[in-house]
Design a protein around this motif. Sequence first.
Motif, PDB file in Angstrom:
ATOM      1  N   LEU A   1       2.199  -7.496 -13.119  1.00  0.00           N
ATOM      2  CA  LEU A   1       3.562  -7.284 -13.514  1.00  0.00           C
ATOM      3  C   LEU A   1       4.413  -7.097 -12.389  1.00  0.00           C
ATOM      4  CD1 LEU A   1       2.703  -4.410 -16.135  1.00  0.00           C
ATOM      5  CD2 LEU A   1       3.160  -6.956 -16.626  1.00  0.00           C
ATOM      6  N   LEU A   2       4.087  -7.041 -11.158  1.00  0.00           N
ATOM      7  CA  LEU A   2       5.144  -6.770  -9.936  1.00  0.00           C
ATOM      8  C   LEU A   2       5.417  -8.186  -9.391  1.00  0.00           C
ATOM      9  CD1 LEU A   2       6.242  -4.617  -8.351  1.00  0.00           C
ATOM     10  CD2 LEU A   2       4.345  -4.459  -6.785  1.00  0.00           C
ATOM     11  N   ARG A   3       4.668  -9.245  -9.951  1.00  0.00           N
ATOM     12  CA  ARG A   3       4.795 -10.662  -9.426  1.00  0.00           C
ATOM     13  C   ARG A   3       6.263 -10.932  -9.085  1.00  0.00           C
ATOM     14  NH1 ARG A   3       6.131 -14.532 -12.048  1.00  0.00           N
ATOM     15  NH2 ARG A   3       5.313 -13.862 -13.929  1.00  0.00           N
TER      16      ARG A   3
ATOM     17  N   ALA B   1       0.852  -1.140  -0.166  1.00  0.00           N
ATOM     18  CA  ALA B   1      -0.026   0.029   0.026  1.00  0.00           C
ATOM     19  C   ALA B   1       0.787   1.305   0.120  1.00  0.00           C
ATOM     20  CB  ALA B   1      -0.805   0.002   1.090  1.00  0.00           C
ATOM     21  N   ILE B   2       2.031   1.093   0.864  1.00  0.00           N
ATOM     22  CA  ILE B   2       2.942   2.573   1.045  1.00  0.00           C
ATOM     23  C   ILE B   2       3.648   2.605  -0.412  1.00  0.00           C
ATOM     24  CG2 ILE B   2       4.886   3.230   1.993  1.00  0.00           C
ATOM     25  CD1 ILE B   2       3.862   2.083   4.501  1.00  0.00           C
ATOM     26  N   ALA B   3       3.968   1.524  -1.059  1.00  0.00           N
ATOM     27  CA  ALA B   3       4.779   1.685  -2.355  1.00  0.00           C
ATOM     28  C   ALA B   3       3.716   2.149  -3.493  1.00  0.00           C
ATOM     29  CB  ALA B   3       5.313   0.462  -2.509  1.00  0.00           C
ATOM     30  N   VAL B   4       2.715   1.729  -3.614  1.00  0.00           N
ATOM     31  CA  VAL B   4       1.708   2.127  -4.356  1.00  0.00           C
ATOM     32  C   VAL B   4       1.202   3.465  -4.274  1.00  0.00           C
ATOM     33  CG1 VAL B   4      -0.535   1.934  -5.584  1.00  0.00           C
ATOM     34  CG2 VAL B   4       0.831  -0.231  -4.946  1.00  0.00           C
ATOM     35  N   MET B   5       1.229   3.941  -3.302  1.00  0.00           N
ATOM     36  CA  MET B   5       0.849   5.587  -3.090  1.00  0.00           C
ATOM     37  C   MET B   5       1.988   6.508  -3.275  1.00  0.00           C
ATOM     38  SD  MET B   5      -1.463   5.644   0.480  1.00  0.00           S
ATOM     39  CE  MET B   5      -0.554   4.624   1.775  1.00  0.00           C
ATOM     40  N   MET B   6       3.227   5.960  -2.882  1.00  0.00           N
ATOM     41  CA  MET B   6       4.188   6.732  -3.559  1.00  0.00           C
ATOM     42  C   MET B   6       4.448   6.764  -4.773  1.00  0.00           C
ATOM     43  SD  MET B   6       7.351   6.053  -0.585  1.00  0.00           S
ATOM     44  CE  MET B   6       7.756   4.106  -1.090  1.00  0.00           C
ATOM     45  N   GLN B   7       4.113   5.640  -5.525  1.00  0.00           N
ATOM     46  CA  GLN B   7       4.218   5.718  -7.253  1.00  0.00           C
ATOM     47  C   GLN B   7       3.220   6.523  -7.505  1.00  0.00           C
ATOM     48  OE1 GLN B   7       6.278   4.514  -9.238  1.00  0.00           O
ATOM     49  NE2 GLN B   7       4.930   4.258 -11.008  1.00  0.00           N
TER      50      GLN B   7
ATOM     51  N   ALA C   1     -10.709   2.278 -16.958  1.00  0.00           N
ATOM     52  CA  ALA C   1     -10.432   1.720 -15.798  1.00  0.00           C
ATOM     53  C   ALA C   1     -10.007   2.330 -14.550  1.00  0.00           C
ATOM     54  CB  ALA C   1      -9.196   0.745 -15.920  1.00  0.00           C
ATOM     55  N   SER C   2     -10.582   1.905 -13.486  1.00  0.00           N
ATOM     56  CA  SER C   2     -10.524   2.644 -12.178  1.00  0.00           C
ATOM     57  C   SER C   2      -8.932   2.269 -11.573  1.00  0.00           C
ATOM     58  CB  SER C   2     -11.418   2.209 -11.153  1.00  0.00           C
ATOM     59  OG  SER C   2     -11.369   0.974 -10.950  1.00  0.00           O
ATOM     60  N   GLU C   3      -8.827   2.959 -10.782  1.00  0.00           N
ATOM     61  CA  GLU C   3      -7.309   2.713 -10.220  1.00  0.00           C
ATOM     62  C   GLU C   3      -7.315   1.594  -9.365  1.00  0.00           C
ATOM     63  OE1 GLU C   3      -4.520   4.476  -9.800  1.00  0.00           O
ATOM     64  OE2 GLU C   3      -5.213   6.222 -11.062  1.00  0.00           O
ATOM     65  N   LEU C   4      -8.408   1.151  -8.968  1.00  0.00           N
ATOM     66  CA  LEU C   4      -8.249  -0.441  -8.144  1.00  0.00           C
ATOM     67  C   LEU C   4      -8.335  -1.425  -9.405  1.00  0.00           C
ATOM     68  CD1 LEU C   4      -8.917  -1.969  -5.703  1.00  0.00           C
ATOM     69  CD2 LEU C   4     -11.421  -2.126  -6.018  1.00  0.00           C
ATOM     70  N   THR C   5      -9.030  -1.159 -10.240  1.00  0.00           N
ATOM     71  CA  THR C   5      -8.975  -2.162 -11.523  1.00  0.00           C
ATOM     72  C   THR C   5      -7.645  -2.363 -12.028  1.00  0.00           C
ATOM     73  OG1 THR C   5     -11.250  -1.762 -12.104  1.00  0.00           O
ATOM     74  CG2 THR C   5      -9.818  -2.842 -13.737  1.00  0.00           C
ATOM     75  N   MET C   6      -6.826  -1.113 -12.210  1.00  0.00           N
ATOM     76  CA  MET C   6      -5.368  -1.130 -12.981  1.00  0.00           C
ATOM     77  C   MET C   6      -4.460  -1.872 -11.860  1.00  0.00           C
ATOM     78  SD  MET C   6      -4.951   2.502 -14.948  1.00  0.00           S
ATOM     79  CE  MET C   6      -5.548   3.824 -13.519  1.00  0.00           C
ATOM     80  N   PHE C   7      -4.968  -1.650 -10.518  1.00  0.00           N
ATOM     81  CA  PHE C   7      -3.896  -2.195  -9.636  1.00  0.00           C
ATOM     82  C   PHE C   7      -4.144  -3.750  -9.635  1.00  0.00           C
ATOM     83  CE2 PHE C   7      -3.839  -4.126  -5.332  1.00  0.00           C
ATOM     84  CZ  PHE C   7      -2.340  -3.877  -4.807  1.00  0.00           C
TER      85      PHE C   7
ATOM     86  N   PHE D   1       8.558  -0.640  -4.258  1.00  0.00           N
ATOM     87  CA  PHE D   1       8.626   0.811  -4.912  1.00  0.00           C
ATOM     88  C   PHE D   1       9.515   0.635  -6.196  1.00  0.00           C
ATOM     89  CE2 PHE D   1      10.136   5.036  -5.727  1.00  0.00           C
ATOM     90  CZ  PHE D   1       8.869   5.703  -6.097  1.00  0.00           C
ATOM     91  N   ALA D   2      10.724   0.145  -6.058  1.00  0.00           N
ATOM     92  CA  ALA D   2      11.627  -0.136  -7.060  1.00  0.00           C
ATOM     93  C   ALA D   2      11.120  -1.132  -8.042  1.00  0.00           C
ATOM     94  CB  ALA D   2      12.894  -0.752  -6.386  1.00  0.00           C
ATOM     95  N   GLY D   3      10.520  -1.933  -7.607  1.00  0.00           N
ATOM     96  CA  GLY D   3       9.763  -2.684  -8.799  1.00  0.00           C
ATOM     97  C   GLY D   3       8.765  -1.994  -9.542  1.00  0.00           C
ATOM     98  N   LEU D   4       7.936  -1.238  -8.733  1.00  0.00           N
ATOM     99  CA  LEU D   4       6.956  -0.382  -9.547  1.00  0.00           C
ATOM    100  C   LEU D   4       7.574   0.592 -10.461  1.00  0.00           C
ATOM    101  CD1 LEU D   4       4.811   0.671  -6.679  1.00  0.00           C
ATOM    102  CD2 LEU D   4       4.091  -0.999  -8.438  1.00  0.00           C
ATOM    103  N   GLN D   5       8.994   0.878 -10.356  1.00  0.00           N
ATOM    104  CA  GLN D   5       9.358   1.854 -11.349  1.00  0.00           C
ATOM    105  C   GLN D   5       9.741   0.965 -12.889  1.00  0.00           C
ATOM    106  OE1 GLN D   5      10.081   5.056 -10.438  1.00  0.00           O
ATOM    107  NE2 GLN D   5       8.701   4.257  -8.651  1.00  0.00           N
ATOM    108  N   THR D   6       9.865  -0.180 -12.727  1.00  0.00           N
ATOM    109  CA  THR D   6       9.964  -1.067 -13.930  1.00  0.00           C
ATOM    110  C   THR D   6       8.798  -1.189 -14.938  1.00  0.00           C
ATOM    111  OG1 THR D   6       9.664  -3.270 -12.995  1.00  0.00           O
ATOM    112  CG2 THR D   6      11.705  -2.424 -12.667  1.00  0.00           C
ATOM    113  N   ILE D   7       7.299  -0.704 -14.337  1.00  0.00           N
ATOM    114  CA  ILE D   7       6.286  -0.986 -14.932  1.00  0.00           C
ATOM    115  C   ILE D   7       6.132   0.201 -16.018  1.00  0.00           C
ATOM    116  CG2 ILE D   7       3.887  -1.163 -14.927  1.00  0.00           C
ATOM    117  CD1 ILE D   7       4.240  -2.588 -12.313  1.00  0.00           C
ATOM    118  N   PRO D   8       6.069   0.015 -17.225  1.00  0.00           N
ATOM    119  CA  PRO D   8       5.927   1.193 -18.106  1.00  0.00           C
ATOM    120  C   PRO D   8       4.437   2.176 -17.792  1.00  0.00           C
ATOM    121  CG  PRO D   8       6.618  -0.832 -19.364  1.00  0.00           C
ATOM    122  CD  PRO D   8       6.053  -1.124 -17.964  1.00  0.00           C
ATOM    123  N   GLU D   9       4.749   3.547 -17.820  1.00  0.00           N
ATOM    124  CA  GLU D   9       3.706   4.420 -17.648  1.00  0.00           C
ATOM    125  C   GLU D   9       2.571   4.170 -18.817  1.00  0.00           C
ATOM    126  OE1 GLU D   9       1.190   6.994 -15.583  1.00  0.00           O
ATOM    127  OE2 GLU D   9       3.066   5.842 -14.910  1.00  0.00           O
ATOM    128  N   THR D  10       2.791   3.678 -19.838  1.00  0.00           N
ATOM    129  CA  THR D  10       1.993   3.505 -20.828  1.00  0.00           C
ATOM    130  C   THR D  10       0.883   2.383 -20.431  1.00  0.00           C
ATOM    131  OG1 THR D  10       3.558   1.911 -21.928  1.00  0.00           O
ATOM    132  CG2 THR D  10       3.561   4.337 -22.837  1.00  0.00           C
TER     133      THR D  10
END
Length: 298
Positions: free
Chosen positions: A213-215, A95-101, A200-206, A181-190
């Motif tokens: 992709l974070l697996r 939760a903290i990592a996603v909020m920072m991202q 899609a909502s934020e919850l759906t995209m999560f 959070f470092a892993g989240l940086q590898t997910i393309p913003e596209t």
Amino acid sequence: MAVVSVPKKKRKDDTRLAILFIAPALAGFLVFMIWPTLRGIYLSFTSFNLLTPPEFNGLDNYIRMVQDPVFWNSMVVTVYYVIINIALQTAFALAIAVMMQRLTKRTWLRGVVLTPYLVSNVVAALIFLWILDYQLGLGNRVLELIGMDRIAFLADSAWVIPTIAVINVWRHVGYTALLIFAGLQTIPETMYEAGRMDGASELTMFRRITLPLLRPILALVLIITVVGSFQVFDTVAVTTRGGPVDSSRVLQYYIYDMAFGRFQFGYASAMSVALLLVLIVITFLQYRLTRAEQSDLA
């Protein structure tokens, strides 16, 4: 017309330089990791009390371990702690990592999140031992102010393991969050831009983008945190010393008590080897079940 061949420049061999840089770390690994492990495996087949030379006794220590109810209670208590610790730490860190991202990427905020990890386990345990004291603790004072009864957090068998887990979650969740959070940086913003275009909502995209992709990173984090959780010791040693009535006697504390409290180093080594085997099996299963070596980004 004659063709003049230009000799190729010989590539510089950096092998010696690499060995020079690796040597100190390798020496430390061999001296402080490999040798103690091999020594512990040898001592697990002996009767050794530190005052006399080790005497080989075959599988006696392992037979005793299998028949020891305190050992099995310690294993159950440790697994109970690991389940609570991993569940809370992973959920809060994610939760903290996603909020920072998604909300902010300010560097100073990452420093604040990491601050508890800079506090040693012993100091954190001492602070919470005072805060959660039944008579004088600030935590119980707050409970009284809001109309609740006092709770013996570290003296009640029902509360002690969840309390120790919360103490360690407080200390480690920031570090775990930064790994995620470092892993989240590898997910393309596209990926997220495409999701927004599809409504899609934020919850759906999560659920549909972030988690899949974070697996691989989550798998790595789980392996690290599970192995570390099985080795919990200092928080227990400072706050409860295994009590009340063995309800917080985790395996590491029982091993320590046998080795340095009762000088039964052979038996303590046998339990250490058993813990090593358990961690190897758990790590292998986690690696295979989470498919940590595969990435959906490929």
